[in-house]
Write a protein that holds these residues in place. Structure first.
Motif, PDB file in Angstrom:
ATOM      1  N   LEU A 120      -5.418  -2.107 -12.744  1.00 53.70           N
ATOM      2  CA  LEU A 120      -4.856  -2.077 -13.945  1.00 53.70           C
ATOM      3  C   LEU A 120      -3.872  -3.512 -13.841  1.00 53.70           C
ATOM      4  N   PRO A 121      -4.180  -4.160 -14.892  1.00 56.12           N
ATOM      5  CA  PRO A 121      -3.713  -5.586 -15.073  1.00 56.12           C
ATOM      6  C   PRO A 121      -2.163  -5.546 -14.654  1.00 56.12           C
ATOM      7  N   GLU A 122      -1.569  -6.475 -14.149  1.00 55.80           N
ATOM      8  CA  GLU A 122       0.120  -6.522 -14.040  1.00 55.80           C
ATOM      9  C   GLU A 122       0.420  -6.828 -15.528  1.00 55.80           C
ATOM     10  N   GLU A 123       1.501  -6.217 -15.791  1.00 50.45           N
ATOM     11  CA  GLU A 123       2.451  -6.395 -17.001  1.00 50.45           C
ATOM     12  C   GLU A 123       3.722  -7.070 -16.948  1.00 50.45           C
ATOM     13  N   PRO A 124       4.422  -7.487 -17.653  1.00 50.66           N
ATOM     14  CA  PRO A 124       5.669  -8.097 -17.495  1.00 50.66           C
ATOM     15  C   PRO A 124       6.485  -7.070 -16.595  1.00 50.66           C
ATOM     16  N   GLY A 125       6.911  -7.427 -15.697  1.00 47.66           N
ATOM     17  CA  GLY A 125       7.962  -6.203 -14.761  1.00 47.66           C
ATOM     18  C   GLY A 125       7.292  -5.277 -13.938  1.00 47.66           C
ATOM     19  N   PHE A 126       5.866  -5.192 -14.096  1.00 41.41           N
ATOM     20  CA  PHE A 126       4.852  -4.284 -13.439  1.00 41.41           C
ATOM     21  C   PHE A 126       4.047  -5.091 -12.560  1.00 41.41           C
ATOM     22  N   ALA A 127       3.748  -4.696 -11.114  1.00 41.51           N
ATOM     23  CA  ALA A 127       2.809  -5.242 -10.412  1.00 41.51           C
ATOM     24  C   ALA A 127       1.330  -4.885 -10.776  1.00 41.51           C
ATOM     25  N   ARG A 128       0.395  -5.495 -10.710  1.00 44.63           N
ATOM     26  CA  ARG A 128      -0.880  -4.872 -10.610  1.00 44.63           C
ATOM     27  C   ARG A 128      -1.237  -3.815  -9.732  1.00 44.63           C
ATOM     28  N   LYS A 129      -1.931  -2.703 -10.140  1.00 46.02           N
ATOM     29  CA  LYS A 129      -2.470  -1.746  -9.500  1.00 46.02           C
ATOM     30  C   LYS A 129      -3.761  -1.572  -9.208  1.00 46.02           C
ATOM     31  N   ALA A 130      -4.303  -1.603  -7.876  1.00 50.96           N
ATOM     32  CA  ALA A 130      -5.595  -1.368  -7.468  1.00 50.96           C
ATOM     33  C   ALA A 130      -5.884  -0.168  -6.598  1.00 50.96           C
ATOM     34  N   LYS A 131      -6.985   0.326  -6.688  1.00 51.35           N
ATOM     35  CA  LYS A 131      -7.511   1.553  -5.945  1.00 51.35           C
ATOM     36  C   LYS A 131      -8.800   1.378  -5.102  1.00 51.35           C
ATOM     37  N   PRO A 132      -8.897   0.543  -4.012  1.00 51.76           N
ATOM     38  CA  PRO A 132     -10.091   0.144  -3.610  1.00 51.76           C
ATOM     39  C   PRO A 132     -11.105   1.109  -3.041  1.00 51.76           C
ATOM     40  N   LEU A 133     -10.583   2.538  -2.802  1.00 50.63           N
ATOM     41  CA  LEU A 133     -11.465   3.552  -2.527  1.00 50.63           C
ATOM     42  C   LEU A 133     -12.174   4.399  -3.531  1.00 50.63           C
ATOM     43  N   VAL A 134     -12.074   3.766  -5.041  1.00 54.88           N
ATOM     44  CA  VAL A 134     -12.611   4.561  -5.934  1.00 54.88           C
ATOM     45  C   VAL A 134     -13.943   4.816  -5.999  1.00 54.88           C
ATOM     46  N   ARG A 135     -14.872   4.333  -5.178  1.00 56.16           N
ATOM     47  CA  ARG A 135     -16.343   4.559  -5.125  1.00 56.16           C
ATOM     48  C   ARG A 135     -16.746   5.489  -3.941  1.00 56.16           C
ATOM     49  N   VAL A 195       0.747  -1.105  -0.099  1.00 53.97           N
ATOM     50  CA  VAL A 195       0.099   0.141  -0.042  1.00 53.97           C
ATOM     51  C   VAL A 195       0.902   1.193  -0.093  1.00 53.97           C
ATOM     52  N   ALA A 196       0.724   2.274  -1.101  1.00 52.33           N
ATOM     53  CA  ALA A 196       1.519   3.446  -0.925  1.00 52.33           C
ATOM     54  C   ALA A 196       0.766   4.394  -0.261  1.00 52.33           C
ATOM     55  N   VAL A 197       1.445   4.651   0.731  1.00 49.34           N
ATOM     56  CA  VAL A 197       1.015   5.559   1.712  1.00 49.34           C
ATOM     57  C   VAL A 197       1.613   7.008   1.889  1.00 49.34           C
ATOM     58  N   SER A 198       0.741   7.977   1.768  1.00 53.22           N
ATOM     59  CA  SER A 198       1.367   9.348   1.677  1.00 53.22           C
ATOM     60  C   SER A 198       1.328  10.065   3.076  1.00 53.22           C
ATOM     61  N   GLY A 199       0.568   9.614   4.102  1.00 54.94           N
ATOM     62  CA  GLY A 199       0.512  10.137   5.133  1.00 54.94           C
ATOM     63  C   GLY A 199      -0.801  10.995   5.390  1.00 54.94           C
ATOM     64  N   GLY A 200      -1.633  10.826   4.270  1.00 54.81           N
ATOM     65  CA  GLY A 200      -2.988  11.792   3.885  1.00 54.81           C
ATOM     66  C   GLY A 200      -4.003  10.668   4.529  1.00 54.81           C
ATOM     67  N   LYS A 201      -5.196  11.230   4.267  1.00 59.09           N
ATOM     68  CA  LYS A 201      -6.457  10.408   4.855  1.00 59.09           C
ATOM     69  C   LYS A 201      -7.025   9.091   3.964  1.00 59.09           C
ATOM     70  N   ASP A 202      -6.556   9.296   2.809  1.00 55.84           N
ATOM     71  CA  ASP A 202      -7.154   8.288   1.828  1.00 55.84           C
ATOM     72  C   ASP A 202      -6.082   7.139   2.055  1.00 55.84           C
ATOM     73  N   SER A 203      -4.837   7.269   1.861  1.00 52.93           N
ATOM     74  CA  SER A 203      -3.856   6.214   1.895  1.00 52.93           C
ATOM     75  C   SER A 203      -3.892   5.625   3.013  1.00 52.93           C
ATOM     76  N   LEU A 204      -4.020   6.389   4.301  1.00 56.04           N
ATOM     77  CA  LEU A 204      -4.069   5.576   5.605  1.00 56.04           C
ATOM     78  C   LEU A 204      -5.513   4.934   5.675  1.00 56.04           C
ATOM     79  N   ALA A 205      -6.531   5.368   5.170  1.00 54.76           N
ATOM     80  CA  ALA A 205      -7.932   5.039   5.375  1.00 54.76           C
ATOM     81  C   ALA A 205      -7.675   3.498   4.986  1.00 54.76           C
ATOM     82  N   VAL A 206      -7.153   3.438   3.507  1.00 61.03           N
ATOM     83  CA  VAL A 206      -7.236   2.054   2.734  1.00 61.03           C
ATOM     84  C   VAL A 206      -6.401   1.189   3.344  1.00 61.03           C
ATOM     85  N   GLY A 228      -4.415   4.892  -2.637  1.00 61.69           N
ATOM     86  CA  GLY A 228      -5.536   5.597  -1.895  1.00 61.69           C
ATOM     87  C   GLY A 228      -6.591   6.472  -2.858  1.00 61.69           C
ATOM     88  N   HIS A 229      -6.387   6.354  -4.234  1.00 62.62           N
ATOM     89  CA  HIS A 229      -7.434   7.323  -5.065  1.00 62.62           C
ATOM     90  C   HIS A 229      -8.760   7.068  -4.585  1.00 62.62           C
TER      91      HIS A 229
END
Ligand code: AMP
Ligand code: FES
Ligand code: ZN
Ligand code: ZN
Length: 319
Positions: A192-207, A53-64, A163-164
């Motif tokens: 965003l699906p994984e691609e060779p060399g890149f992990a999958r990316k997910a934004k569970p708070l989008v709704r 989880v990429a956390v910035s110290g902001g509300k969204d990323s800490l919430a997720v 945390g988007h």
């Protein structure tokens, strides 16, 4: 006074787009359930996968991160120290809050220190680069993406979580639609699906609307940094958010509909990459000759070219 739809107690929040008021306990429960639904609905990840989880110290990323932890997912954190002060000690304070959060829950937090790794912080990198006309945000975005990918890949994580929230996604979509940037539009989505060399990316708070993620963080007693990045002032995305908030004011649910109906249309095949007509699109990726990350053009990736341009010392190259 608005009342909680589930128990009749006084509501702490009323969400006009759902015509739903909830008390504190039921709101916190609802938020977690909705996140789990979004994770399943868009097939983001499973419990046996390793999340970063990429956390910035902001509300969204800490919430997720908090929600994923409560739901029992294997989720470690990543904080990228950008070296931004802005007269408010922005990076130092956000790092302190990310560390405090992790410590309180006994969670693992990885820290990448940009000035420590590369000799220069974001403001100085931006000043020396030709990218973004001296505005730090473009350089910052490039550095963050590169470091997130590097850490997820090097440490064997399956998924990179950010945390988007809905307001973030709608502002980006609106900007892309204004210019009909189809290349970006077809790729935008909650996962965003994984691609060779890149992990999958997910934004569970989008709704969730931004005020909902803020309410969750506040009600959970999560201490987060209130200040925006000092460089964010005047950013186009903030202007779009203001415009969209005015629309939402008049028409509750407009933002949610704009986004959800876009995703539905995408699922129905209305936004397809025209190159797919000739079969699945195979983007040819090369390995950056300096850091090893995938890149679309042969030679060095955009990050390494930036580092060369500004004369930074990359110590974190991959072997
Ligand atoms: P932003 O681009 O600032 O709107 O942030 C979007 C998402 O990127 C946040 O929700 C975080 O998940 C992640 N993020 C932003 N800044 C950092 C940082 N300094 N370190 C780690 N992740 C970050
Ligand atoms: Fe990167 Fe503001 S967070 S420029
Ligand atoms: Zn209730
Ligand atoms: Zn590179």
């Amino acid at each position: 006074m608005r009342r909680c739809k589930k128990c009749g107690a006084p509501a702490v929040i009323y969400m006009r787009q759902h015509r739903l008021g909830l008390c504190k306990a039921h709101y916190l429960e609802w938020f977690v359930e909705q996140t789990e639904r979004t994770i399943r609905r868009y097939r983001m990840f499973r419990r046996d996968e390793k999340l970063l989880v990429a956390v910035s110290g902001g509300k969204d990323s800490l919430a997720v991160w908090d929600v994923l932890w409560r739901l029992g997912y294997q989720a470690d954190g990543l904080y990228i120290a950008l070296g931004i002060d802005g007269g408010i000690g922005y990076s130092a304070e956000s790092q302190r809050l990310a560390e405090k959060f992790a410590q309180e829950r006994g969670l693992t937090l990885h820290i990448v220190d940009i000035p420590g790794e590369y000799g220069l912080g974001i403001p100085e990198l931006a000043r020396r680069s030709r990218r973004g006309k001296g505005k730090p945000c473009s350089v910052c975005g490039l550095v963050k993406r590169h470091e997130m990918n590097r850490m997820a890949h090097d440490m064997g994580y399956d998924v990179l979580v950010t945390g988007h929230n809905l307001d973030d996604e709608v502002a980006v979509l609106f900007g892309n639609v204004l210019q009909w940037q189809m290349g970006y539009i077809v790729r935008q989505g909650p996962v965003l699906p994984e691609e060779p060399g890149f992990a999958r990316k997910a934004k569970p708070l989008v709704r969730f609307y931004e005020r909902e993620t803020a309410a969750y963080a506040l009600l959970r007693g999560i201490e987060y940094i209130y200040d925006e990045c000092p460089f964010a002032q005047g950013a186009k995305s903030i202007y779009y958010k203001e415009l969209l908030n005015r629309l939402e004011e008049e028409r509750p649910g407009a933002k949610l509909q704009f986004y959800v109906n876009f995703l539905k249309a995408k699922e129905e095949g209305w936004f397809r990459d025209p190159r797919e007509a000739a079969g699945p699109v195979q983007v040819v990726l090369h390995r950056c000759e300096s850091c090893g990350q995938p890149t679309t053009a042969p030679g060095k990736c955009a990050f390494c070219r930036l580092m060369d341009q500004v004369g930074a010392q990359a110590q974190a190259s991959r072997t």
